[in-house]
Design a protein around this motif. Structure first.
Motif, PDB file in Angstrom:
ATOM      1  N   PRO A   6       0.800  -1.229   0.000  1.00  0.00           N
ATOM      2  CA  PRO A   6       0.000   0.000   0.000  1.00  0.00           C
ATOM      3  C   PRO A   6       0.830   1.276   0.000  1.00  0.00           C
ATOM      4  CG  PRO A   6      -0.930  -1.586   1.529  1.00  0.00           C
ATOM      5  CD  PRO A   6       0.375  -2.164   1.043  1.00  0.00           C
ATOM      6  N   SER A   7       1.972   1.284   0.688  1.00  0.00           N
ATOM      7  CA  SER A   7       2.760   2.511   0.787  1.00  0.00           C
ATOM      8  C   SER A   7       3.885   2.582  -0.247  1.00  0.00           C
ATOM      9  CB  SER A   7       3.331   2.666   2.198  1.00  0.00           C
ATOM     10  OG  SER A   7       4.130   1.560   2.537  1.00  0.00           O
ATOM     11  N   TYR A   8       3.821   1.725  -1.262  1.00  0.00           N
ATOM     12  CA  TYR A   8       4.797   1.741  -2.352  1.00  0.00           C
ATOM     13  C   TYR A   8       4.061   1.772  -3.689  1.00  0.00           C
ATOM     14  CZ  TYR A   8       8.423   1.088   1.073  1.00  0.00           C
ATOM     15  OH  TYR A   8       9.262   1.284   2.132  1.00  0.00           O
ATOM     16  N   ARG A   9       4.769   1.505  -4.783  1.00  0.00           N
ATOM     17  CA  ARG A   9       4.125   1.626  -6.088  1.00  0.00           C
ATOM     18  C   ARG A   9       4.584   0.591  -7.097  1.00  0.00           C
ATOM     19  NH1 ARG A   9       7.337   7.191  -6.723  1.00  0.00           N
ATOM     20  NH2 ARG A   9       9.351   6.348  -7.326  1.00  0.00           N
ATOM     21  N   ASP A  10       5.529  -0.284  -6.742  1.00  0.00           N
ATOM     22  CA  ASP A  10       6.115  -1.199  -7.716  1.00  0.00           C
ATOM     23  C   ASP A  10       5.632  -2.630  -7.510  1.00  0.00           C
ATOM     24  OD1 ASP A  10       7.623   0.831  -8.865  1.00  0.00           O
ATOM     25  OD2 ASP A  10       9.283   0.525  -7.471  1.00  0.00           O
ATOM     26  N   THR A  11       5.415  -3.319  -8.616  1.00  0.00           N
ATOM     27  CA  THR A  11       5.204  -4.764  -8.577  1.00  0.00           C
ATOM     28  C   THR A  11       6.520  -5.417  -8.183  1.00  0.00           C
ATOM     29  OG1 THR A  11       3.607  -4.554 -10.359  1.00  0.00           O
ATOM     30  CG2 THR A  11       4.480  -6.746  -9.960  1.00  0.00           C
ATOM     31  N   ARG A  12       6.448  -6.539  -7.463  1.00  0.00           N
ATOM     32  CA  ARG A  12       7.676  -7.175  -7.004  1.00  0.00           C
ATOM     33  C   ARG A  12       7.550  -8.688  -7.036  1.00  0.00           C
ATOM     34  NH1 ARG A  12       6.654  -7.532  -1.175  1.00  0.00           N
ATOM     35  NH2 ARG A  12       4.458  -7.093  -1.029  1.00  0.00           N
ATOM     36  N   PHE A  13       8.672  -9.343  -7.167  1.00  0.00           N
ATOM     37  CA  PHE A  13       8.698 -10.791  -7.110  1.00  0.00           C
ATOM     38  C   PHE A  13       8.593 -11.265  -5.665  1.00  0.00           C
ATOM     39  CE2 PHE A  13      10.519 -10.088 -11.278  1.00  0.00           C
ATOM     40  CZ  PHE A  13       9.988 -11.137 -12.020  1.00  0.00           C
ATOM     41  N   ALA A  14       8.010 -12.448  -5.459  1.00  0.00           N
ATOM     42  CA  ALA A  14       7.888 -13.012  -4.119  1.00  0.00           C
ATOM     43  C   ALA A  14       9.263 -13.321  -3.545  1.00  0.00           C
ATOM     44  CB  ALA A  14       7.035 -14.280  -4.164  1.00  0.00           C
ATOM     45  N   SER A  15       9.404 -13.123  -2.249  1.00  0.00           N
ATOM     46  CA  SER A  15      10.663 -13.373  -1.567  1.00  0.00           C
ATOM     47  C   SER A  15      10.915 -14.869  -1.407  1.00  0.00           C
ATOM     48  CB  SER A  15      10.636 -12.709  -0.192  1.00  0.00           C
ATOM     49  OG  SER A  15      10.380 -11.333  -0.328  1.00  0.00           O
ATOM     50  N   LEU A  16      12.183 -15.216  -1.175  1.00  0.00           N
ATOM     51  CA  LEU A  16      12.520 -16.616  -0.937  1.00  0.00           C
ATOM     52  C   LEU A  16      11.779 -17.141   0.294  1.00  0.00           C
ATOM     53  CD1 LEU A  16      14.208 -19.132  -1.623  1.00  0.00           C
ATOM     54  CD2 LEU A  16      16.017 -18.196  -0.174  1.00  0.00           C
ATOM     55  N   ILE A  17      11.778 -16.356   1.361  1.00  0.00           N
ATOM     56  CA  ILE A  17      11.018 -16.686   2.571  1.00  0.00           C
ATOM     57  C   ILE A  17      10.038 -15.550   2.795  1.00  0.00           C
ATOM     58  CG2 ILE A  17      11.119 -17.085   5.058  1.00  0.00           C
ATOM     59  CD1 ILE A  17      13.957 -18.178   4.618  1.00  0.00           C
ATOM     60  N   TYR A  18       8.742 -15.850   2.759  1.00  0.00           N
ATOM     61  CA  TYR A  18       7.711 -14.823   2.832  1.00  0.00           C
ATOM     62  C   TYR A  18       6.562 -15.290   3.720  1.00  0.00           C
ATOM     63  CZ  TYR A  18       3.861 -11.759   1.456  1.00  0.00           C
ATOM     64  OH  TYR A  18       2.814 -10.880   1.486  1.00  0.00           O
ATOM     65  N   GLY A  19       5.997 -14.364   4.476  1.00  0.00           N
ATOM     66  CA  GLY A  19       4.797 -14.654   5.246  1.00  0.00           C
ATOM     67  C   GLY A  19       4.002 -13.391   5.478  1.00  0.00           C
ATOM     68  N   GLN A  54      10.713  -4.773  -9.067  1.00  0.00           N
ATOM     69  CA  GLN A  54      11.629  -5.019  -7.962  1.00  0.00           C
ATOM     70  C   GLN A  54      12.019  -6.483  -7.879  1.00  0.00           C
ATOM     71  OE1 GLN A  54      10.668  -3.495  -4.136  1.00  0.00           O
ATOM     72  NE2 GLN A  54      10.083  -1.481  -4.885  1.00  0.00           N
ATOM     73  N   ARG A  55      13.286  -6.686  -7.608  1.00  0.00           N
ATOM     74  CA  ARG A  55      13.771  -8.036  -7.331  1.00  0.00           C
ATOM     75  C   ARG A  55      13.213  -8.527  -5.993  1.00  0.00           C
ATOM     76  NH1 ARG A  55      19.296  -6.093  -6.702  1.00  0.00           N
ATOM     77  NH2 ARG A  55      18.224  -4.091  -6.794  1.00  0.00           N
ATOM     78  N   PRO A  56      13.236  -9.826  -5.759  1.00  0.00           N
ATOM     79  CA  PRO A  56      12.712 -10.326  -4.480  1.00  0.00           C
ATOM     80  C   PRO A  56      13.638 -10.012  -3.314  1.00  0.00           C
ATOM     81  CG  PRO A  56      13.625 -12.122  -5.775  1.00  0.00           C
ATOM     82  CD  PRO A  56      13.661 -10.917  -6.652  1.00  0.00           C
ATOM     83  N   MET A  57      13.044  -9.863  -2.146  1.00  0.00           N
ATOM     84  CA  MET A  57      13.819  -9.814  -0.908  1.00  0.00           C
ATOM     85  C   MET A  57      14.226 -11.249  -0.572  1.00  0.00           C
ATOM     86  SD  MET A  57      13.152  -6.632  -0.654  1.00  0.00           S
ATOM     87  CE  MET A  57      11.868  -5.450  -1.043  1.00  0.00           C
ATOM     88  N   LEU A  58      15.192 -11.394   0.327  1.00  0.00           N
ATOM     89  CA  LEU A  58      15.539 -12.739   0.787  1.00  0.00           C
ATOM     90  C   LEU A  58      14.516 -13.216   1.822  1.00  0.00           C
ATOM     91  CD1 LEU A  58      17.403 -15.130   0.672  1.00  0.00           C
ATOM     92  CD2 LEU A  58      18.986 -13.940   2.179  1.00  0.00           C
ATOM     93  N   ILE A  59      14.260 -12.392   2.840  1.00  0.00           N
ATOM     94  CA  ILE A  59      13.230 -12.684   3.844  1.00  0.00           C
ATOM     95  C   ILE A  59      12.317 -11.473   3.945  1.00  0.00           C
ATOM     96  CG2 ILE A  59      12.737 -13.149   6.277  1.00  0.00           C
ATOM     97  CD1 ILE A  59      15.497 -14.460   6.491  1.00  0.00           C
ATOM     98  N   GLU A  60      11.010 -11.682   3.762  1.00  0.00           N
ATOM     99  CA  GLU A  60      10.042 -10.603   3.926  1.00  0.00           C
ATOM    100  C   GLU A  60       8.850 -11.122   4.724  1.00  0.00           C
ATOM    101  OE1 GLU A  60       8.478  -7.116   1.172  1.00  0.00           O
ATOM    102  OE2 GLU A  60       7.651  -9.032   0.532  1.00  0.00           O
ATOM    103  N   ILE A  61       8.592 -10.472   5.856  1.00  0.00           N
ATOM    104  CA  ILE A  61       7.442 -10.803   6.696  1.00  0.00           C
ATOM    105  C   ILE A  61       6.565  -9.563   6.759  1.00  0.00           C
ATOM    106  CG2 ILE A  61       6.654 -11.619   8.936  1.00  0.00           C
ATOM    107  CD1 ILE A  61       8.410 -13.652   7.467  1.00  0.00           C
ATOM    108  N   GLN A  62       5.290  -9.725   6.422  1.00  0.00           N
ATOM    109  CA  GLN A  62       4.385  -8.591   6.271  1.00  0.00           C
ATOM    110  C   GLN A  62       3.198  -8.710   7.225  1.00  0.00           C
ATOM    111  OE1 GLN A  62       3.062  -8.051   2.225  1.00  0.00           O
ATOM    112  NE2 GLN A  62       1.377  -6.732   2.824  1.00  0.00           N
ATOM    113  N   SER A  63       2.808  -7.578   7.824  1.00  0.00           N
ATOM    114  CA  SER A  63       1.572  -7.477   8.628  1.00  0.00           C
ATOM    115  C   SER A  63       1.480  -8.587   9.664  1.00  0.00           C
ATOM    116  CB  SER A  63       0.348  -7.504   7.705  1.00  0.00           C
ATOM    117  OG  SER A  63       0.416  -6.472   6.757  1.00  0.00           O
ATOM    118  N   SER A  64       2.559  -8.785  10.421  1.00  0.00           N
ATOM    119  CA  SER A  64       2.625  -9.879  11.389  1.00  0.00           C
ATOM    120  C   SER A  64       3.097  -9.351  12.737  1.00  0.00           C
ATOM    121  CB  SER A  64       3.580 -10.967  10.871  1.00  0.00           C
ATOM    122  OG  SER A  64       3.100 -11.512   9.654  1.00  0.00           O
ATOM    123  N   GLU A  65       2.974 -10.187  13.776  1.00  0.00           N
ATOM    124  CA  GLU A  65       3.417  -9.768  15.101  1.00  0.00           C
ATOM    125  C   GLU A  65       4.230 -10.866  15.771  1.00  0.00           C
ATOM    126  OE1 GLU A  65       0.038  -8.848  17.487  1.00  0.00           O
ATOM    127  OE2 GLU A  65      -0.710 -10.902  17.558  1.00  0.00           O
TER     128      GLU A  65
END
Length: 199
Positions: A6-19, A54-65
């Motif tokens: 939401p606070s960015y503007r680019d399409t991106r590839f999924a990260s290697l480790i994502y949640g 955008q290239r993928p991040m290695l680890i990306e965790i979103q909206s989590s606690e």
């Protein structure tokens, strides 16, 4: 492909480790190594026609606690190595990140619009910024309006001849509140922060 944050503007590839939308996340490993195999991604990025995605991040965790990333080695990330975004209660501890100093935009740790984050006992070699504090870009970040808030960095060292040791000011449209650094050592960086400071 992942949807635009939401606070960015680019399409991106999924990260290697994502949640996303998780609770009590632990990524740890007795100093084991996760290899992002970034070389092919860096080559694609250097091709002008690929820079719009955008290239993928290695680890990306979103909206989590309650997120903990600890006691692992991360090497050759395609882009940013660790990217917690819109998270609460994040601990990044005992992590060693190693990216070639000429690899493009391979930041080490980029907490992004997170609340209550601790980064400690980490060592980063980066092709860009070692730690980059983020909260969205341009108008998108202003509209979402989620600052990075309450962050402590301590016992941290890094090498980044092509970037900052700890970067504040790039992609920060949502704001920044309550950042403290203690016992920080920056080697051969283009710019950095004072060893002990409050923002």
């Amino acid at each position: 492909m992942l949807q635009v944050l939401p606070s960015y503007r680019d399409t991106r590839f999924a990260s290697l480790i994502y949640g996303s939308n998780l609770s009590d996340v632990v990524i740890t490993g007795h100093k084991g190594t996760i290899n992002g195999q970034g070389k092919s991604w860096w080559a694609k990025y250097r091709n002008v026609g690929f820079k719009s995605i955008q290239r993928p991040m290695l680890i990306e965790i979103q909206s989590s606690e309650n997120v903990q990333i600890s006691n692992i080695n991360l090497i050759d990330s395609p882009m940013w190595s660790i990217h917690p975004v819109y998270c609460r209660n994040v601990i990044i501890k005992g992590v060693k990140i190693s990216n070639p100093v000429d690899s493009p935009n391979t930041d080490g740790i980029n907490p992004d619009s997170c609340f209550n984050t601790l980064i400690e006992d980490c060592f980063v070699v980066s092709g860009n910024d070692c730690v980059g504090l983020k909260s969205g870009i341009d108008q998108n970040g202003i509209v979402v309006g989620r600052p990075i808030e309450t962050l402590l960095i301590r016992r941290f060292s890094c090498i980044a001849p092509n970037g900052a040791g700890i970067a504040m000011g790039s992609e920060m449209s949502g704001g920044i509140k309550g950042v403290r650094m203690e016992d920080v050592t920056l080697h051969n960086t283009q710019s950095g922060s004072l060893p002990t400071s409050d923002v």
